[in-house]
Design an enzyme around this catalytic site. Sequence first.
Site, PDB file in Angstrom:
ATOM      1  N   ASN A  85       9.384  73.016 -74.923  1.00  0.00           N
ATOM      2  CA  ASN A  85       9.630  71.917 -75.853  1.00  0.00           C
ATOM      3  C   ASN A  85       8.310  71.450 -76.418  1.00  0.00           C
ATOM      4  O   ASN A  85       7.292  71.549 -75.741  1.00  0.00           O
ATOM      5  CB  ASN A  85      10.240  70.728 -75.109  1.00  0.00           C
ATOM      6  CG  ASN A  85      11.718  70.886 -74.879  1.00  0.00           C
ATOM      7  OD1 ASN A  85      12.436  71.402 -75.734  1.00  0.00           O
ATOM      8  ND2 ASN A  85      12.180  70.438 -73.734  1.00  0.00           N
ATOM      9  N   ASP A 130      16.165  72.146 -71.676  1.00  0.00           N
ATOM     10  CA  ASP A 130      17.579  72.006 -71.311  1.00  0.00           C
ATOM     11  C   ASP A 130      18.185  73.341 -70.877  1.00  0.00           C
ATOM     12  O   ASP A 130      19.202  73.376 -70.194  1.00  0.00           O
ATOM     13  CB  ASP A 130      18.375  71.453 -72.497  1.00  0.00           C
ATOM     14  CG  ASP A 130      18.081  69.982 -72.740  1.00  0.00           C
ATOM     15  OD1 ASP A 130      17.721  69.288 -71.765  1.00  0.00           O
ATOM     16  OD2 ASP A 130      18.184  69.524 -73.895  1.00  0.00           O
ATOM     17  N   LYS A 165       6.919  93.109 -69.627  1.00  0.00           N
ATOM     18  CA  LYS A 165       6.948  92.600 -70.994  1.00  0.00           C
ATOM     19  C   LYS A 165       8.102  93.259 -71.763  1.00  0.00           C
ATOM     20  O   LYS A 165       8.278  94.486 -71.693  1.00  0.00           O
ATOM     21  CB  LYS A 165       5.609  92.926 -71.656  1.00  0.00           C
ATOM     22  CG  LYS A 165       5.420  92.275 -72.982  1.00  0.00           C
ATOM     23  CD  LYS A 165       4.052  92.641 -73.546  1.00  0.00           C
ATOM     24  CE  LYS A 165       3.981  92.220 -74.992  1.00  0.00           C
ATOM     25  NZ  LYS A 165       2.955  92.906 -75.740  1.00  0.00           N
ATOM     26  N   PHE A 191      13.710  58.689 -71.282  1.00  0.00           N
ATOM     27  CA  PHE A 191      13.297  58.708 -72.689  1.00  0.00           C
ATOM     28  C   PHE A 191      14.376  59.416 -73.493  1.00  0.00           C
ATOM     29  O   PHE A 191      15.143  60.216 -72.946  1.00  0.00           O
ATOM     30  CB  PHE A 191      11.956  59.437 -72.848  1.00  0.00           C
ATOM     31  CG  PHE A 191      10.783  58.560 -72.516  1.00  0.00           C
ATOM     32  CD1 PHE A 191      10.565  58.125 -71.214  1.00  0.00           C
ATOM     33  CD2 PHE A 191       9.899  58.155 -73.504  1.00  0.00           C
ATOM     34  CE1 PHE A 191       9.504  57.302 -70.899  1.00  0.00           C
ATOM     35  CE2 PHE A 191       8.825  57.331 -73.203  1.00  0.00           C
ATOM     36  CZ  PHE A 191       8.630  56.905 -71.899  1.00  0.00           C
ATOM     37  N   LYS A 212      23.028  57.838 -73.604  1.00  0.00           N
ATOM     38  CA  LYS A 212      22.216  58.400 -72.511  1.00  0.00           C
ATOM     39  C   LYS A 212      22.024  57.382 -71.386  1.00  0.00           C
ATOM     40  O   LYS A 212      22.031  57.727 -70.209  1.00  0.00           O
ATOM     41  CB  LYS A 212      20.849  58.864 -73.035  1.00  0.00           C
ATOM     42  CG  LYS A 212      20.935  60.215 -73.736  1.00  0.00           C
ATOM     43  CD  LYS A 212      19.626  60.699 -74.315  1.00  0.00           C
ATOM     44  CE  LYS A 212      19.910  61.937 -75.162  1.00  0.00           C
ATOM     45  NZ  LYS A 212      18.761  62.382 -75.951  1.00  0.00           N
ATOM     46  N   LYS A 219      23.574  58.800 -68.010  1.00  0.00           N
ATOM     47  CA  LYS A 219      22.568  59.196 -67.009  1.00  0.00           C
ATOM     48  C   LYS A 219      22.348  58.119 -65.956  1.00  0.00           C
ATOM     49  O   LYS A 219      21.492  58.262 -65.089  1.00  0.00           O
ATOM     50  CB  LYS A 219      21.252  59.546 -67.705  1.00  0.00           C
ATOM     51  CG  LYS A 219      21.394  60.709 -68.701  1.00  0.00           C
ATOM     52  CD  LYS A 219      20.067  61.251 -69.124  1.00  0.00           C
ATOM     53  CE  LYS A 219      20.264  62.315 -70.207  1.00  0.00           C
ATOM     54  NZ  LYS A 219      19.247  63.357 -70.170  1.00  0.00           N
TER      55      LYS A 219
HETATM   56  N1  CTP Z   1      15.797  65.028 -68.920  1.00  0.00           N
HETATM   57  C1  CTP Z   1      15.788  65.478 -67.611  1.00  0.00           C
HETATM   58  N2  CTP Z   1      16.197  66.752 -67.337  1.00  0.00           N
HETATM   59  C2  CTP Z   1      16.636  67.572 -68.315  1.00  0.00           C
HETATM   60  C3  CTP Z   1      16.661  67.108 -69.646  1.00  0.00           C
HETATM   61  C4  CTP Z   1      16.228  65.819 -69.916  1.00  0.00           C
HETATM   62  O1  CTP Z   1      15.400  64.727 -66.730  1.00  0.00           O
HETATM   63  N3  CTP Z   1      17.016  68.795 -68.004  1.00  0.00           N
HETATM   64  C5  CTP Z   1      15.375  63.645 -69.176  1.00  0.00           C
HETATM   65  C6  CTP Z   1      14.102  63.514 -69.992  1.00  0.00           C
HETATM   66  O2  CTP Z   1      12.950  63.482 -69.150  1.00  0.00           O
HETATM   67  C7  CTP Z   1      14.306  62.205 -70.722  1.00  0.00           C
HETATM   68  C8  CTP Z   1      15.802  62.118 -70.867  1.00  0.00           C
HETATM   69  O3  CTP Z   1      16.367  63.026 -69.925  1.00  0.00           O
HETATM   70  O4  CTP Z   1      13.894  61.113 -69.943  1.00  0.00           O
HETATM   71  C9  CTP Z   1      16.366  62.437 -72.216  1.00  0.00           C
HETATM   72  O5  CTP Z   1      15.878  63.632 -72.716  1.00  0.00           O
HETATM   73  P1  CTP Z   1      16.362  64.184 -74.118  1.00  0.00           P
HETATM   74  O6  CTP Z   1      15.796  65.549 -74.335  1.00  0.00           O
HETATM   75  O7  CTP Z   1      16.167  63.154 -75.192  1.00  0.00           O
HETATM   76  O8  CTP Z   1      17.920  64.254 -73.905  1.00  0.00           O
HETATM   77  P2  CTP Z   1      18.871  65.320 -73.309  1.00  0.00           P
HETATM   78  O9  CTP Z   1      19.529  64.736 -72.116  1.00  0.00           O
HETATM   79  O10 CTP Z   1      18.184  66.622 -73.116  1.00  0.00           O
HETATM   80  O11 CTP Z   1      19.953  65.404 -74.459  1.00  0.00           O
HETATM   81  P3  CTP Z   1      19.870  66.087 -75.905  1.00  0.00           P
HETATM   82  O12 CTP Z   1      18.796  67.133 -75.822  1.00  0.00           O
HETATM   83  O13 CTP Z   1      21.243  66.633 -76.103  1.00  0.00           O
HETATM   84  O14 CTP Z   1      19.541  64.979 -76.861  1.00  0.00           O
END
Ligand code: CTP
Length: 411
Positions: free
Chosen positions: A211, A280, A290, A324, A338, A342
């Site tokens: 990311n 994700d 490779k 976040f 969220k 969460k």
């Molecule tokens: N987060 C996490 N573990 C994951 C994905 C996200 O702990 N596998 C946490 C991030 O550290 C952040 C929060 O979830 O605090 C939100 O992350 P974000 O990428 O905005 O949201 P997602 O839950 O991944 O949802 P989306 O990508 O669908 O917006």
Amino acid sequence: MRITLGVTGGVAAYKAAELVRRLQQEGYNVQVVMTRSAREFITPLTFAALSGQKVITDLFGDSSGSEANLESAIEHIAVAQRTDLLLVAPATADIIAKFARGVADDFLTTLYLASTAPVVIAPAMNVNMWNHAATQENVEMLRARGAKIVEPDEGYLACGMTGPGRLAGLEEILAAVREVTKSQRDLEGETILVSAGPTCEDLDPVRYITNRSSGKMGYAVAEAAAKRGARVFLVSGPVNLETPAGVERIDVRTAEEMHRAVVEQFAQASVAILAAAVADYRPVERRGEKIKKGVAPLAISLEPTTDILAAVARNKGEKIVVGFAAETDHVAEHARKKLASKNADLIVANDVTAEGAGFDRDTNVVTLFSRDGRDLALPKMPKSEVAQRIMDEVIRLRALRQAPAARHSNV
Ligand code: CTP
């Protein structure tokens, strides 16, 4: 704690030398900045010898070389960022007026504007200058902005007059410094877990999915928490940043490693602030060799990673969990969703497409969505300042949680 001591031109400037020694004895790191007129009363060498650090005397260096000038011009920003408290002793009527009106024509006045640290001012001047309506108005203005004024003592002044204007005693100045720095350490006793940076999910030995994330926001949070007295564990993905002072850092690479480290550290934490941009999805298979180039389209199968935030917040008990949300649209709607899904106490949401927000920048534009229904939309500000606001909100949520318990125990 780093104190920047501004010394301005007055007979009492010599007393600042003893002040440097006393501050150091109390464990403060002291950087001295002298105005031009202060140098008429005492030499920079005295302070350099006492503080063991170069004394800053000019906004633009004495050298006419453009490189030296450039270095000097940006140094005030660096000093401003390093400063935990700005103390001016003795402070003349002139410096008080400049601070009040935002004049920035030398290093100290520029530093005042560039720093967000608390300010302590110990004036010293002629009694009439002190009593003058202009000075009193300026002092009030600084006080209203949050500066702590260590009132001058009454007594016989160098100008031959008697009355208020003598620099306050060192004990009084030190007490003011202690008081201000103590109020800055409002997270003492807390153990705060912070996650930051991206995770990397390997496809083969040379390629990975990740990311966009510089880690700057999470590192700023870790630094703010440590400065305010918390014990801080920072679980960090691969970033190019220095570990903030006093922070214990645990390096990880993948979402799985981050999950493990966060769960382990969460056991001893009272607060978790998960700022990492966790991948994700990860490749179902990590190839040992490779992947060779071919002509046919290449399909990569991905599987979801664990949502670390949701996993730890599920069993958070009395702990405060902050997440976040990096969004590109419908920020409030997604952030509130969220917060609920969460089981977090606070979501720090930002529209990564907004001007002054997002990746690899030093500023951010965020809204804080809290469990108790409060939305706090902050203007564009440095990430270090956003971090302070997040910590303020954590303290507020902690107090809200403790309030019913306190009421209960009174019954
Ligand atoms: N987060 C996490 N573990 C994951 C994905 C996200 O702990 N596998 C946490 C991030 O550290 C952040 C929060 O979830 O605090 C939100 O992350 P974000 O990428 O905005 O949201 P997602 O839950 O991944 O949802 P989306 O990508 O669908 O917006």
